[in-house]
Write an enzyme that holds these catalytic residues in place. Structure first.
Site, short mmCIF file in Angstrom:
data_model
loop_
_atom_site.label_atom_id
_atom_site.label_comp_id
_atom_site.label_asym_id
_atom_site.label_seq_id
_atom_site.Cartn_x
_atom_site.Cartn_y
_atom_site.Cartn_z
CG HIS A 213 -0.20 0.26 2.50
ND1 HIS A 213 0.52 -0.73 3.13
CD2 HIS A 213 -0.04 1.37 3.24
CE1 HIS A 213 1.07 -0.22 4.22
NE2 HIS A 213 0.75 1.05 4.31
C1 UD1 Z 1 -2.07 5.28 6.22
C2 UD1 Z 1 -0.78 5.68 6.86
C3 UD1 Z 1 0.27 4.59 6.65
C4 UD1 Z 1 -0.25 3.25 7.10
C5 UD1 Z 1 -1.55 2.97 6.38
C6 UD1 Z 1 -2.14 1.64 6.79
C7 UD1 Z 1 -0.30 8.10 6.80
C8 UD1 Z 1 0.58 9.13 6.20
N1 UD1 Z 1 -0.21 6.89 6.26
O1 UD1 Z 1 -1.85 5.22 4.81
O2 UD1 Z 1 1.42 4.89 7.39
O3 UD1 Z 1 0.70 2.26 6.79
O4 UD1 Z 1 -2.47 4.01 6.72
O5 UD1 Z 1 -3.26 1.35 6.05
O6 UD1 Z 1 -1.02 8.39 7.72
N2 UD1 Z 1 -9.02 4.84 1.93
C9 UD1 Z 1 -10.26 4.25 1.86
N3 UD1 Z 1 -10.87 3.90 3.03
C10 UD1 Z 1 -10.30 4.09 4.23
C11 UD1 Z 1 -9.05 4.70 4.29
C12 UD1 Z 1 -8.40 5.06 3.14
O7 UD1 Z 1 -10.81 4.06 0.78
O8 UD1 Z 1 -10.90 3.71 5.25
C13 UD1 Z 1 -8.34 5.21 0.67
C14 UD1 Z 1 -8.70 6.60 0.21
O9 UD1 Z 1 -8.71 6.61 -1.18
C15 UD1 Z 1 -7.55 7.42 0.72
C16 UD1 Z 1 -6.40 6.45 0.57
O10 UD1 Z 1 -6.95 5.18 0.86
O11 UD1 Z 1 -7.37 8.61 0.04
C17 UD1 Z 1 -5.25 6.75 1.49
O12 UD1 Z 1 -5.68 6.81 2.84
P1 UD1 Z 1 -4.82 7.60 3.92
O13 UD1 Z 1 -5.45 7.52 5.25
O14 UD1 Z 1 -4.49 8.95 3.42
O15 UD1 Z 1 -3.42 6.84 3.93
P2 UD1 Z 1 -3.06 5.28 3.80
O16 UD1 Z 1 -2.48 5.05 2.45
O17 UD1 Z 1 -4.17 4.41 4.24
#
Ligand code: UD1
Length: 377
Positions: A213
């Site tokens: 991821h």
């Molecule tokens: C975050 C953490 C990362 C961790 C990861 C575990 C930061 C900078 N990164 O990354 O360190 O390893 O979580 O999963 O905080 N999304 C969904 N549903 C959700 C959450 C996210 O669809 O419940 C999608 C969305 O498109 C979103 C993208 O994932 O924009 C990224 O989510 P985000 O919380 O920004 O960061 P992660 O990549 O999940």
């Protein structure tokens, strides 16, 4: 006032669950309030984990959701500030390195509330990683810093953090792993629940588990394609179970790479619950990942892990555990897989204080520290 315990994203939940239980079990109990920023909100990224980990429902959910780093961080900050006014906490306890960790830390220190950081001092020394920025900044302003491995304390002291603020307590993520291990769900059941033939896992060499991821692996089409191509090659020798993060799933669709996945060799699953992941990992021949947590969990389980990153902030998993960095080098991935399949994979040992009692040590120290009139030097 209570300890405000902050969670935001998936990897926070397994760290906080044992801490909340240890605060409650301490004599006398340390009152705690659970605040969820809402950074992760999907059922698979959130709800299921709360149930599996026996986490209480948050006292407050800030419901920030997704956004750019700036927007997400700013929204958490705006919405977290009133929580401090409301609860008048003795301290704010944050875990790990996600955006919610840094955002709540900044709010707390600026309001004069001490910050306690669990999993402090880990460094990849790669500032292109958003988590590295979150770690460095959180640690600089935290008042009490709990570490999972001794190298983390050395990193902190090099950055000028006084030794008296640092306490090596072990790994709360492993507390969760050990306490939930008996309830882990067998991998075959998990596949069946998704309508996939479980005999995929009964290959002579076993099976591998994959998670990916990191933006550095999945946000760029050429890189994601290359990674999926290697995985396809690996899956010809070893069936794979791929638990897909929403970011990765979206990018596979967006870059039209779904045809690189052969469903007969690779079971693609949505994000899994904690007990499902634990069961899948515990039974695996190897894990291929770019996750921080899985590097530690495989070391605790004694399962060989190939980490598709150029660096790691968790060096003990390499030095003592079962982890090997293979980066994005196809040859290194190939030879890593071959080594494990031929039985020459790393065996490793379980690092010091990864014994299931880290949260207990945190509660004991926190009690002492708060009553000594925190923050002290
Ligand atoms: C975050 C953490 C990362 C961790 C990861 C575990 C930061 C900078 N990164 O990354 O360190 O390893 O979580 O999963 O905080 N999304 C969904 N549903 C959700 C959450 C996210 O669809 O419940 C999608 C969305 O498109 C979103 C993208 O994932 O924009 C990224 O989510 P985000 O919380 O920004 O960061 P992660 O990549 O999940």
């Amino acid at each position: 006032g209570p300890v405000i315990c902050v969670v935001g994203a998936r990897p926070n939940f397994m760290k906080m669950a044992p801490i909340l239980r240890a605060l409650a079990a301490h004599q006398p109990p340390l009152p705690a309030v659970l605040v969820h920023t809402g950074q992760h909100y999907d059922a698979g990224m959130n709800d299921k984990l709360f149930v599996d980990l026996r986490l209480p429902q948050p006292d407050l959910n800030l419901e920030v959701g997704s956004g750019s780093h700036a927007v997400q961080t700013a929204e958490v900050m705006k919405r977290f500030e009133p929580a401090i006014d409301q609860y008048k906490p003795s301290c704010v306890l944050v875990v790990g390195d996600v955006n919610s960790t840094l955002a709540c830390t900044l709010v707390a220190v600026k309001k004069g509330v001490p910050v306690v950081h669990v999993e402090a001092g880990l460094r990849s020394y790669d500032r292109k990683m958003p988590e590295e920025i979150n770690r460095v900044l959180t640690d600089q302003v935290a008042d009490r810093l709990y570490t999972t491995e001794r190298s983390a304390g050395d990193n902190l002291q090099r950055e000028g953090i006084p030794a008296g603020r640092i306490d090596f307590v072990g790994n709360v993520m492993i507390d969760s792993l050990l306490s939930n291990r008996p309830q882990a769900r067998p991998g075959e059941q998990t596949l069946q629940a998704h309508g996939i033939d479980p005999s995929l896992l009964r290959h002579a060499s076993g099976y591998g588990v994959v998670t990916l991821h990191r933006p550095s692996n999945v946000d760029e089409p050429a890189r994601l394609r290359a990674v999926l191509e290697v995985l396809r090659e690996v899956s010809e020798q070893l069936p794979l179970v791929f638990a897909l993060h929403p970011r990765t799933r979206a990018n596979i669709d967006r870059f039209e790479l779904a045809s690189l996945i052969d469903p007969a060799r690779m079971a693609v699953l949505p994000p899994q619950g904690y007990l499902e992941m634990l069961g899948l990992m515990a039974g695996a021949t190897m894990v291929l990942t770019d996750s921080g947590g899985l590097q530690e969990e495989t070391t605790a389980l004694g399962v060989p892990c190939l980490t598709l990153r150029e660096n790691t902030e968790r060096p003990i998993t390499i030095e003592q555990g079962t982890n090997t960095l293979v980066g994005h080098d196809v040859a290194a991935i190939r030879s890593g897989v071959a080594e494990i399949l031929s039985g020459r994979g790393k065996r490793g040992r379980v690092p010091e204080l990864w014994d299931g009692r880290a949260a207990e040590r945190i509660a004991a120290d926190l009690f002492r520290w708060l009553n000594a009139g925190a923050p002290a030097e």
